[in-house]
Design a protein around this motif. Structure first.
Motif, PDB file in Angstrom:
ATOM      1  N   GLN A   1      22.912 -14.192  25.150  1.00 18.67           N
ATOM      2  CA  GLN A   1      23.085 -14.836  24.819  1.00 18.67           C
ATOM      3  C   GLN A   1      22.681 -14.958  22.912  1.00 18.67           C
ATOM      4  OE1 GLN A   1      21.302 -17.930  25.951  1.00 18.67           O
ATOM      5  NE2 GLN A   1      20.769 -17.801  27.898  1.00 18.67           N
TER       6      GLN A   1
ATOM      7  N   GLN B   1      25.006 -17.192  19.979  1.00 23.05           N
ATOM      8  CA  GLN B   1      23.645 -17.601  18.689  1.00 23.05           C
ATOM      9  C   GLN B   1      24.296 -17.766  17.318  1.00 23.05           C
ATOM     10  OE1 GLN B   1      22.773 -20.295  20.441  1.00 23.05           O
ATOM     11  NE2 GLN B   1      22.333 -19.877  21.970  1.00 23.05           N
TER      12      GLN B   1
ATOM     13  N   LEU C   1      13.649 -17.503  23.325  1.00 19.69           N
ATOM     14  CA  LEU C   1      14.569 -17.373  24.237  1.00 19.69           C
ATOM     15  C   LEU C   1      13.176 -17.316  26.164  1.00 19.69           C
ATOM     16  CD1 LEU C   1      17.058 -14.153  24.120  1.00 19.69           C
ATOM     17  CD2 LEU C   1      17.417 -16.738  24.570  1.00 19.69           C
TER      18      LEU C   1
END
Length: 569
Positions: free
Chosen positions: A377, A381, A387
């Motif tokens: 992730q 990004q 998170l």
């Protein structure tokens, strides 16, 4: 290796990387309880080609063995010459037969260092009291003064040992100044550094796990959880009989009385402290130092006609306890006592990892999966994100306005070892989170989150067993408060109970309903105040909803520097 041991190693990694003694870069938080254990691992962590996890395990094992050897030699020296030359390691066998001692000696925590310091300090006292000691008196005093560095609660043993040293070497009040000053100089200097660098008078863990309340009922339950499964009264009674037999009809010198009194009195004080603050969620861990202290005078005993029967009893008990005696919950799928919320730490992490001997952080399936998801992730990004991890959803991204990528979860040791050092790892309990550390639980919170952490798919030694009962527990220890409402409701009903508190938080932040999950890629810039507040006060429930871990809107206010917690928290 335990998650708490991995927390220590994250700080060690930061120091070795040149980022200072912190858990997260740019945030001065003392997340480790044992200052000396952290320093030791930094000194030996330079070894090339060896992981920090293996270094911590090996050093802890060596320190535990060295502490036992020093204790054995100290007891042998104190016994002195006798008709019988055969020495039996009674106290050492009792310690070795206890599963918690073996488990925590290789957990990455400071248990091995505690054994080394306790055994070494008593060995120095015995040499001072039974023979002509070479070297200055202040050198022994310096070692005695290291107690608070090993663990803050070991200041109790430091006090008893210092009194014993002064009595053994008494030459008048004027001669006490040098040893007292030598014992105090290092703790005082580090305390000045701690207050200046971290802005606290205690480690952050002590703040997060305050021990200001007396929880005797919980403490006695914790005491019984340690003594009952192993029938510990049997070897204790046998050792007492051995001591009385050796002293029967003999003249005992004042020095021997002092040498026996120091560890026994210190051990009783440590037991009383642990019981008063309500024990711990780790089975046996907090009572191991006290057990070691109480057994120091009988670590090794002379075998005579009077001591033969107690020696046989101790030997037989050690075989049975070491091979078969375990806690009633050790073999469960979740090895935890749900009534008292005490976990068999080793069995819990073995079950969570699927490995019989988990050592490396990547041996834990939960931590490895979480870190892999987080890294994917973060790579996808464009802007910094927060998170939030839950087992049902994985990592879900929320906007971050403090310029940092952040992962928030109850366990921070494993993720902290597997994620890059520039990624902040935050926990809602406060071990390495300064805002959460300054908060406390409130009675009667309808949401259920004030009395116990939300279950988020952790290992059995989980969030349930992090927060102490009523918020009080000893340093680096704690007892969880059970939440009967949340535990008895299905996930969606439990979330419904949490909605009022989440609504309060939404009103503060001025945000839409978080139960309607925003797309992870839909990032928008936010004021630093909102990002900081979200960062420290949000966690995720098993169904993926956001939960306010604070009891009231009025308890939190926003300032230009970020989130501020009112004095009542």
């Amino acid at each position: 290796m335990s998650d708490d041991g991995l927390i220590v190693l994250r700080t060690v990694r930061q120091i070795l990387a040149g980022n200072g003694p912190v858990f997260n870069i740019g945030e001065r938080v003392e997340g480790n309880t044992s200052t000396l254990w952290t320093a030791v691992l930094v000194l030996v962590g330079w070894a090339p080609g060896v992981s920090l996890e293996w270094i911590a395990v090996i050093v802890g094992l060596l320190f535990s063995a060295a502490g036992l050897l020093l204790g054995l030699d100290g007891a042998r020296r104190m016994a002195g010459p006798a008709a019988s030359t055969f020495v039996f390691p009674a106290g050492a066998l009792v310690v070795l037969a206890l599963p918690p001692f073996r488990d925590f000696a290789t957990s990455g925590l400071e248990t091995g260092l505690i054994s080394l310091w306790l055994g070494g300090t008593w060995w120095l006292l015995v040499r001072r009291g039974t023979e002509q000691q070479r070297g200055p008196l202040w050198s022994t005093a310096v070692v005695i003064g290291l107690g608070p560095f090993v663990r803050p609660d070991l200041a109790l043993f430091t006090q008893a040992a210092m009194v014993g040293l002064l009595v053994l070497t008494w030459q008048g009040w004027r001669h006490t100044l040098i040893p007292v000053a030598a014992a105090a100089v290092l703790p005082v200097l580090y305390q000045v550094f701690r207050m200046g660098y971290y802005g606290l008078i205690t480690p952050n863990t002590a703040l997060a796990k305050e021990a200001s309340e007396a929880l005797w009922d919980s403490g006695w339950a914790y005491f019984g959880d340690f003594t009952d499964p192993y029938f510990l009264w049997i070897p204790v009674a046998a050792c007492l009989l051995t001591g009385f037999a050796l002293l029967w009809r003999k003249t005992v010198s004042r020095r021997v009385v002092v040498l026996v009194a120091v560890p026994v009195i210190a051990g009783v004080m440590l037991v009383a402290y642990v019981v008063r603050v309500g024990g711990d969620f780790m089975h046996g861990r907090m009572l191991l130092p006290a057990t070691f202290c109480l057994l120091l005078p009988v670590m090794a005993i002379r075998v005579t006609k009077l001591t033969f029967v107690p020696v046989v009893v101790v030997a037989a008990w050690a075989v049975v306890a070491g091979g078969w005696l375990r806690t009633p919950y050790a073999g469960l799928e979740e090895p935890i006592d749900d009534q008292e919320v005490i976990a068999d730490e080793r069995a819990a992490y073995v079950a969570a990892s699927g490995t019989e001997h988990p050592i490396l952080a990547r041996d834990f399936r939960l931590f490895k999966g979480m870190a892999d998801d987080a890294n994917q992730q973060l790579a996808a990004q464009l802007n910094p994100v927060i998170l939030v991890y839950a087992s049902s959803t994985g990592c879900v991204a929320y906007p971050s306005a403090n310029g940092r990528d952040v992962l928030t979860y109850f366990n921070i040791g494993g993720p902290g070892m597997l994620l890059p050092l520039d990624v902040w790892v935050r926990d809602p309990i406060g071990l390495a989170n300064p805002v959460a550390a300054h908060s406390t639980t409130c009675q009667g919170d309808a949401s259920g989150t004030a009395n116990s952490p939300v279950r988020t798919g952790r290992s059995p030694a989980s969030a349930r067993s992090r927060r102490g009962r009523g918020g009080a527990r000893p340093v680096h220890a704690g007892r969880p408060r059970r939440d009967p409402h949340h535990a008895q409701l299905p996930a969606h009903q439990g979330n419904a109970r949490l909605r009022p508190r989440a609504a309060d938080l939404r009103a503060i932040l001025g945000e839409p309903d978080p139960f309607r999950r925003p797309k992870p890629t839909a990032l928008r810039p936010e004021p630093r105040e909102r990002a900081n507040l979200r960062l420290t006060l949000l966690a995720e429930t098993p169904s993926g909803s956001i939960v306010d871990h604070q009891p009231s809107r009025a308890a939190v206010r926003l300032t230009s520097q970020g989130a501020a917690v009112s004095p009542r928290l």
